[in-house]
Design an enzyme around this catalytic site. Structure first.
Site, short mmCIF file in Angstrom:
data_model
loop_
_atom_site.label_atom_id
_atom_site.label_comp_id
_atom_site.label_asym_id
_atom_site.label_seq_id
_atom_site.Cartn_x
_atom_site.Cartn_y
_atom_site.Cartn_z
N HIS A 192 0.91 -1.19 0.06
CA HIS A 192 -0.02 -0.03 0.01
C HIS A 192 0.67 1.33 -0.06
O HIS A 192 2.02 1.27 0.71
CB HIS A 192 -0.80 0.11 1.18
CG HIS A 192 -2.02 0.90 1.25
ND1 HIS A 192 -2.03 2.29 1.23
CD2 HIS A 192 -3.52 0.64 0.46
CE1 HIS A 192 -3.17 2.74 1.02
NE2 HIS A 192 -4.07 1.88 0.82
N ASP A 216 -8.15 -5.49 0.16
CA ASP A 216 -8.44 -6.37 -1.02
C ASP A 216 -8.19 -7.61 -0.97
O ASP A 216 -8.63 -8.49 -1.56
CB ASP A 216 -7.90 -5.63 -2.09
CG ASP A 216 -8.50 -4.26 -2.80
OD1 ASP A 216 -9.67 -4.23 -2.40
OD2 ASP A 216 -8.07 -3.29 -3.13
N1 CMC Z 1 4.24 -7.58 -5.00
C1 CMC Z 1 5.58 -7.41 -5.06
N2 CMC Z 1 6.30 -6.27 -4.85
C2 CMC Z 1 5.57 -5.19 -4.57
C3 CMC Z 1 4.13 -5.10 -4.30
C4 CMC Z 1 3.67 -6.30 -4.42
N3 CMC Z 1 2.19 -6.38 -4.37
N4 CMC Z 1 3.97 -3.95 -3.83
C5 CMC Z 1 5.15 -3.05 -4.11
N5 CMC Z 1 6.08 -4.04 -4.36
C6 CMC Z 1 7.41 -3.70 -4.31
C7 CMC Z 1 7.75 -2.75 -5.63
O1 CMC Z 1 8.12 -3.67 -6.82
C8 CMC Z 1 8.79 -1.91 -5.16
O2 CMC Z 1 9.99 -2.48 -5.47
P1 CMC Z 1 11.47 -1.69 -5.54
O3 CMC Z 1 11.55 -0.71 -4.56
O4 CMC Z 1 12.52 -2.57 -5.82
O5 CMC Z 1 10.97 -1.01 -7.21
C9 CMC Z 1 8.44 -1.47 -3.86
O6 CMC Z 1 7.71 -2.67 -3.39
C10 CMC Z 1 7.53 -0.31 -3.60
O7 CMC Z 1 6.56 -0.43 -4.34
P2 CMC Z 1 5.97 0.75 -4.95
O8 CMC Z 1 5.11 0.64 -6.35
O9 CMC Z 1 6.79 1.91 -5.60
O10 CMC Z 1 5.02 1.20 -4.11
P3 CMC Z 1 3.73 2.09 -4.43
O11 CMC Z 1 3.46 2.87 -3.16
O12 CMC Z 1 3.80 3.11 -5.55
O13 CMC Z 1 2.44 1.30 -4.82
C11 CMC Z 1 0.82 -0.38 -4.71
C12 CMC Z 1 1.40 0.74 -3.78
C13 CMC Z 1 -0.53 -0.66 -3.89
C14 CMC Z 1 0.30 0.15 -6.09
C15 CMC Z 1 1.34 -1.31 -4.92
O14 CMC Z 1 1.84 -2.11 -3.39
C16 CMC Z 1 0.91 -2.53 -5.56
O15 CMC Z 1 0.75 -2.63 -6.62
N6 CMC Z 1 0.21 -3.58 -4.92
C17 CMC Z 1 -0.52 -4.90 -5.46
C18 CMC Z 1 -2.00 -4.11 -5.91
C19 CMC Z 1 -3.03 -3.80 -4.80
O16 CMC Z 1 -3.27 -4.59 -4.03
N7 CMC Z 1 -3.56 -2.79 -4.74
C20 CMC Z 1 -4.49 -2.27 -3.70
C21 CMC Z 1 -4.12 -1.15 -2.90
S1 CMC Z 1 -5.28 -1.24 -1.40
C22 CMC Z 1 -6.85 -0.79 -2.12
C23 CMC Z 1 -6.95 0.85 -2.32
O17 CMC Z 1 -6.64 1.57 -1.30
O18 CMC Z 1 -7.01 1.17 -3.42
#
Ligand code: CMC
Length: 432
Positions: A306, A364
């Site tokens: 998240h 989720d």
């Molecule tokens: N699986 C594997 N790696 C992950 C995941 C995951 N679910 N989420 C984040 N990472 C890694 C990502 O690859 C990155 O690694 P690095 O620093 O080596 O590049 C690091 O963790 C930080 O991730 P980020 O994408 O920079 O973080 P963010 O804050 O931009 O993204 C997120 C947040 C929710 C989009 C992401 O965690 C994700 O894609 N999760 C899966 C989709 C999901 O479950 N979304 C629902 C969110 S809760 C409902 C809502 O409020 O909408």
């Protein structure tokens, strides 16, 4: 006491003082709104470091796993309130007393019914259209029904719009699904609670009544409460941005639905269940964990991570408990998907990659399993999220007009395109 200031020193030695803004809770911010007067902009893709507005609706402390609506912990609201209590709270700032609640429920229910002409809007879609596509379009189409008499700067008009939206979105969501199935549209029932009415519209048919089970209705109510708001996420920020131009509220909420649909946001509940169904067996979990960790693979563990929670998502814990209640009520404790989810959660939480990056299950991860147990199909998961989030979206939209410095949202950019050039009279000459 002197206001705290941050000092910015530019490459030419010029010093700009920027005021600090402290919220009532949470981290302080640096007010950079005057920077453009110095010919400068800030650059922050994904708004990783940007607070876009001041808001009194929802507070999140992602490090401490705290989520408050108008100061009330989400755990207490999920335990003691129903969804319309929470919608009233988000919109008005206080929980309703008995009289206020009775009046509010009747105002919302007055708007349950959809205009009969909407039948033709639904019937214009291909039968296999995704409910989110239908929902976004039908909600936007309502702006044509309420256009002339709508003045977004009028407090009372905004209140009526909020009631209309909260009243009508369940019917729109349910009909999006019924159309997809080719079943007749069920009408809303004012004698049922908000949550029970939605389930009844989804599952009853002219030949078979839907048996209302209070445990399942309560579980669904919790899903709605947990998803009702989450401060300035992608869809809420979209609604605010669209609304900042004075656009019709139905058009604003439609834009929120579109933003929510993405798998990185509200689409994650549907994507989580698809992922679990694809993994199928505990023996394949390792393979998927490895893929999630591989930076060359775009696969992510859906329902994990998240932007704000760098600790447990408090909503996930409530959903996890609700999941146990529902599966036990339905005698599905041995449900293979639920067991697989628990195993996957355990393995991921013990894995160094997820521990170091502070990736925990989000709401989720479990909400999809609960919805599946309630009989709600995958394609409707995000529509349910949209139904719940409508309360938050409309509360933020309304708050924006109450704020004294409402400005149209208009970010700037760092231009990376071609330099100034002339249109060539001979387009066959080679391009530079
Ligand atoms: N699986 C594997 N790696 C992950 C995941 C995951 N679910 N989420 C984040 N990472 C890694 C990502 O690859 C990155 O690694 P690095 O620093 O080596 O590049 C690091 O963790 C930080 O991730 P980020 O994408 O920079 O973080 P963010 O804050 O931009 O993204 C997120 C947040 C929710 C989009 C992401 O965690 C994700 O894609 N999760 C899966 C989709 C999901 O479950 N979304 C629902 C969110 S809760 C409902 C809502 O409020 O909408």
């Amino acid at each position: 006491m002197d206001q705290k200031k941050a000092t910015l020193t530019l490459p030419d030695g010029k010093i700009i003082e920027l005021p600090f803004i402290e919220g009532k809770m949470g981290k302080p911010a640096i007010d950079i709104s005057q920077l453009s007067q110095h010919g400068l902009h800030t650059y922050d893709p994904g708004f990783m470091s940007t607070a876009s507005c001041g808001s009194a609706i929802t507070f999140i402390d992602g490090e401490k796993s705290i989520l408050l609506y108008r100061g009330y912990p989400i755990e207490q609201l999920a335990e003691h309130c129903d969804f319309l209590d929470v919608a009233y709270l988000l919109l008005n700032g206080e929980l309703p007393n008995q009289n206020e609640k009775t009046k509010y429920v009747s105002e919302v229910k007055k708007h349950y019914l959809l205009h009969d002409q909407l039948n033709s809007v639904f019937r214009g879609f291909r039968r296999d259209a995704h409910p989110m596509a239908v929902m976004a379009a039908v909600v936007a189409s309502k702006s044509a029904f309420y256009f002339d008499e709508m003045n977004v700067y009028n407090r009372n008009h905004r209140k009526i719009s909020a009631n209309r939206l909260i009243g009508k979105v369940p019917s729109i969501a349910a009909w999006s699904y019924l159309y997809n199935l080719g079943r007749p549209f069920n009408y809303p029932r004012n004698d049922l609670s908000y949550a029970a009415n939605f389930l009844n519209m989804l599952f009853s048919s002219p030949t078979q009544d839907y048996e209302i089970n209070p445990v399942l209705v309560r579980a669904f109510e919790r899903i709605l409460i947990l998803h009702a708001d989450h401060e300035q996420n992608a869809s809420t920020s979209t609604v605010r941005l669209v609304g900042s131009s004075g656009a019709n509220p139905f058009a604003c909420i439609s834009s929120g639905i579109a933003s929510l649909w993405g798998p990185a946001h509200g689409g994650a509940n549907e994507a989580t269940l698809k992922m679990l169904q694809e993994i199928r067996s505990e023996s394949r979990i390792g393979e998927y964990i490895e893929r999630a960790k591989d930076s060359t693979d775009s696969f992510r563990l859906m329902g994990f991570g998240h932007r704000v929670y760098r600790n447990k998502d408090p909503r996930a814990e409530i959903m996890r408990k609700t999941c146990h209640e529902v599966l036990s009520e339905l005698g599905l404790e041995n449900d293979s998907i639920f067991k697989l989810a628990l195993k996957l959660e355990k393995i991921a939480l013990e894995d160094d990659y997820f521990v170091k990056k502070k990736l925990y299950p989000n709401v989720d991860f479990y909400s999809g399993i609960v919805m599946r147990a309630l009989g709600i199909p995958n394609s409707m998961f995000t529509a349910v999220f949209a139904l719940a989030r409508t309360a938050g979206w409309i509360a933020h939209w309304n708050e924006m007009f109450v704020a004294d410095n409402l400005k149209i949202g208009r970010p700037r950019q760092i231009y990376k395109g071609k330099l100034l050039r002339n249109v060539s009279l001979d387009r066959n000459v080679s391009k530079d």
